[in-house]
Design a protein around this motif. Structure first.
Motif, PDB file in Angstrom:
ATOM      1  N   GLN A 118       0.809  -1.221   0.000  1.00  0.00           N
ATOM      2  CA  GLN A 118       0.000   0.000   0.000  1.00  0.00           C
ATOM      3  C   GLN A 118       0.844   1.274   0.000  1.00  0.00           C
ATOM      4  OE1 GLN A 118      -3.503   0.007  -0.086  1.00  0.00           O
ATOM      5  NE2 GLN A 118      -3.183  -2.173  -0.500  1.00  0.00           N
ATOM      6  N   THR A 119       2.150   1.122   0.242  1.00  0.00           N
ATOM      7  CA  THR A 119       3.013   2.305   0.320  1.00  0.00           C
ATOM      8  C   THR A 119       4.249   2.104  -0.557  1.00  0.00           C
ATOM      9  OG1 THR A 119       4.320   1.423   2.166  1.00  0.00           O
ATOM     10  CG2 THR A 119       2.334   2.702   2.736  1.00  0.00           C
ATOM     11  N   PRO A 120       4.831   3.222  -1.010  1.00  0.00           N
ATOM     12  CA  PRO A 120       6.071   3.114  -1.789  1.00  0.00           C
ATOM     13  C   PRO A 120       7.196   2.442  -0.978  1.00  0.00           C
ATOM     14  CG  PRO A 120       5.251   5.382  -1.817  1.00  0.00           C
ATOM     15  CD  PRO A 120       4.366   4.601  -0.907  1.00  0.00           C
ATOM     16  N   GLU A 121       7.178   2.665   0.346  1.00  0.00           N
ATOM     17  CA  GLU A 121       8.222   2.082   1.198  1.00  0.00           C
ATOM     18  C   GLU A 121       8.162   0.554   1.168  1.00  0.00           C
ATOM     19  OE1 GLU A 121       7.601   6.175   2.136  1.00  0.00           O
ATOM     20  OE2 GLU A 121       6.122   4.557   2.274  1.00  0.00           O
ATOM     21  N   GLY A 127      11.551  -4.462  -3.547  1.00  0.00           N
ATOM     22  CA  GLY A 127      12.529  -4.202  -4.610  1.00  0.00           C
ATOM     23  C   GLY A 127      13.958  -4.412  -4.145  1.00  0.00           C
ATOM     24  N   GLN A 128      14.264  -3.953  -2.923  1.00  0.00           N
ATOM     25  CA  GLN A 128      15.620  -4.111  -2.383  1.00  0.00           C
ATOM     26  C   GLN A 128      15.942  -5.586  -2.135  1.00  0.00           C
ATOM     27  OE1 GLN A 128      17.971  -1.746  -2.323  1.00  0.00           O
ATOM     28  NE2 GLN A 128      16.393  -0.495  -3.270  1.00  0.00           N
ATOM     29  N   ASP A 129      14.968  -6.337  -1.613  1.00  0.00           N
ATOM     30  CA  ASP A 129      15.165  -7.776  -1.416  1.00  0.00           C
ATOM     31  C   ASP A 129      15.439  -8.465  -2.748  1.00  0.00           C
ATOM     32  OD1 ASP A 129      14.705  -7.468   1.280  1.00  0.00           O
ATOM     33  OD2 ASP A 129      12.659  -8.285   1.243  1.00  0.00           O
ATOM     34  N   THR A 130      14.682  -8.067  -3.766  1.00  0.00           N
ATOM     35  CA  THR A 130      14.844  -8.660  -5.098  1.00  0.00           C
ATOM     36  C   THR A 130      16.216  -8.323  -5.669  1.00  0.00           C
ATOM     37  OG1 THR A 130      12.450  -8.534  -5.449  1.00  0.00           O
ATOM     38  CG2 THR A 130      13.823  -8.810  -7.402  1.00  0.00           C
ATOM     39  N   LYS A 131      16.652  -7.085  -5.494  1.00  0.00           N
ATOM     40  CA  LYS A 131      18.000  -6.681  -5.953  1.00  0.00           C
ATOM     41  C   LYS A 131      19.075  -7.537  -5.293  1.00  0.00           C
ATOM     42  CE  LYS A 131      17.761  -1.729  -7.183  1.00  0.00           C
ATOM     43  NZ  LYS A 131      16.884  -1.967  -8.268  1.00  0.00           N
ATOM     44  N   ILE A 166      10.021  -9.718 -11.350  1.00  0.00           N
ATOM     45  CA  ILE A 166       9.549  -9.084 -10.113  1.00  0.00           C
ATOM     46  C   ILE A 166      10.113  -7.668 -10.011  1.00  0.00           C
ATOM     47  CG2 ILE A 166       9.680  -9.141  -7.582  1.00  0.00           C
ATOM     48  CD1 ILE A 166       9.471 -12.229  -7.805  1.00  0.00           C
ATOM     49  N   GLU A 167      11.384  -7.512 -10.369  1.00  0.00           N
ATOM     50  CA  GLU A 167      12.004  -6.187 -10.326  1.00  0.00           C
ATOM     51  C   GLU A 167      11.243  -5.200 -11.223  1.00  0.00           C
ATOM     52  OE1 GLU A 167      16.576  -4.737 -10.077  1.00  0.00           O
ATOM     53  OE2 GLU A 167      16.071  -5.839 -11.892  1.00  0.00           O
ATOM     54  N   GLU A 168      10.824  -5.651 -12.401  1.00  0.00           N
ATOM     55  CA  GLU A 168      10.037  -4.803 -13.298  1.00  0.00           C
ATOM     56  C   GLU A 168       8.681  -4.459 -12.681  1.00  0.00           C
ATOM     57  OE1 GLU A 168      10.962  -3.187 -16.121  1.00  0.00           O
ATOM     58  OE2 GLU A 168      12.909  -3.977 -15.515  1.00  0.00           O
TER      59      GLU A 168
END
Length: 178
Positions: A118-121, A127-131, A166-168
């Protein structure tokens, strides 16, 4: 170079040779970009508008080949798939390449968490986990390719494909918050 006339692309030349870089999974992308810009400055079709039709055609085909080589080698996933292709292996589109059920469950959970973010955070955290997972896979794929373990590299690249998707999706989700 010596005749100062653009030649047709050499048959069978690898993208690594075109871009003058080592045939390695962990290549220097800044060097790659620098080489790309050099080649495009010298080969771009606009530079050959006053030359013969043959030279214009050669310039177009060389420039297109440089674009394709650059795009392929720039991203780890396409680079790895290309390296496997050079060794005669292909990953078929739409196959899970024998992905185990635990891995597929993990992906499903990540996708659900992203859908529910629900939030950008929260989306950024995913996203950081995926990176991080992509970075780990990059190290593992590089090691497998260096050892000549092509089947291991192929399986790891299949996983990388899922995480890249997932990153996309994370990028799309984040743009939706703006």
């Amino acid at each position: 170079m010596s005749c100062k006339v653009v030649q047709p692309p050499e048959e069978g030349t690898t993208y690594f040779k075109i871009m003058d870089c080592d045939c390695t999974f962990t290549l220097d992308t800044q060097k790659l970009q620098k080489r790309y810009l050099e080649l495009q400055r010298s080969l771009h079709p606009d530079n050959f508008s006053q030359k013969s039709v043959k030279e214009q055609e050669n310039s177009e085909s060389q420039s297109a080949l440089v674009n394709k080589a650059y795009k392929t080698l720039l991203k780890p996933l396409s680079r790895g798939l290309y390296m496997l292709e050079l060794e005669g292996m292909h990953i078929e589109e739409g196959t899970d390449s024998g992905a185990d059920s635990a891995f597929l469950m993990e992906l499903m959970e990540i996708n659900e968490a992203l859908d529910e973010a629900q939030t950008p955070e929260k989306a950024n955290e995913i996203g950081q986990d995926t990176k991080g997972k992509l970075a780990d896979l990059t190290v593992q794929i590089d090691a497998a390719l260096r050892k000549g373990e092509l089947h291991t590299a192929k399986a790891l690249l299949a996983q990388m494909k899922y995480y890249a998707n997932i990153e996309e999706k994370v990028k799309e989700k984040l743009s939706g918050f703006m």
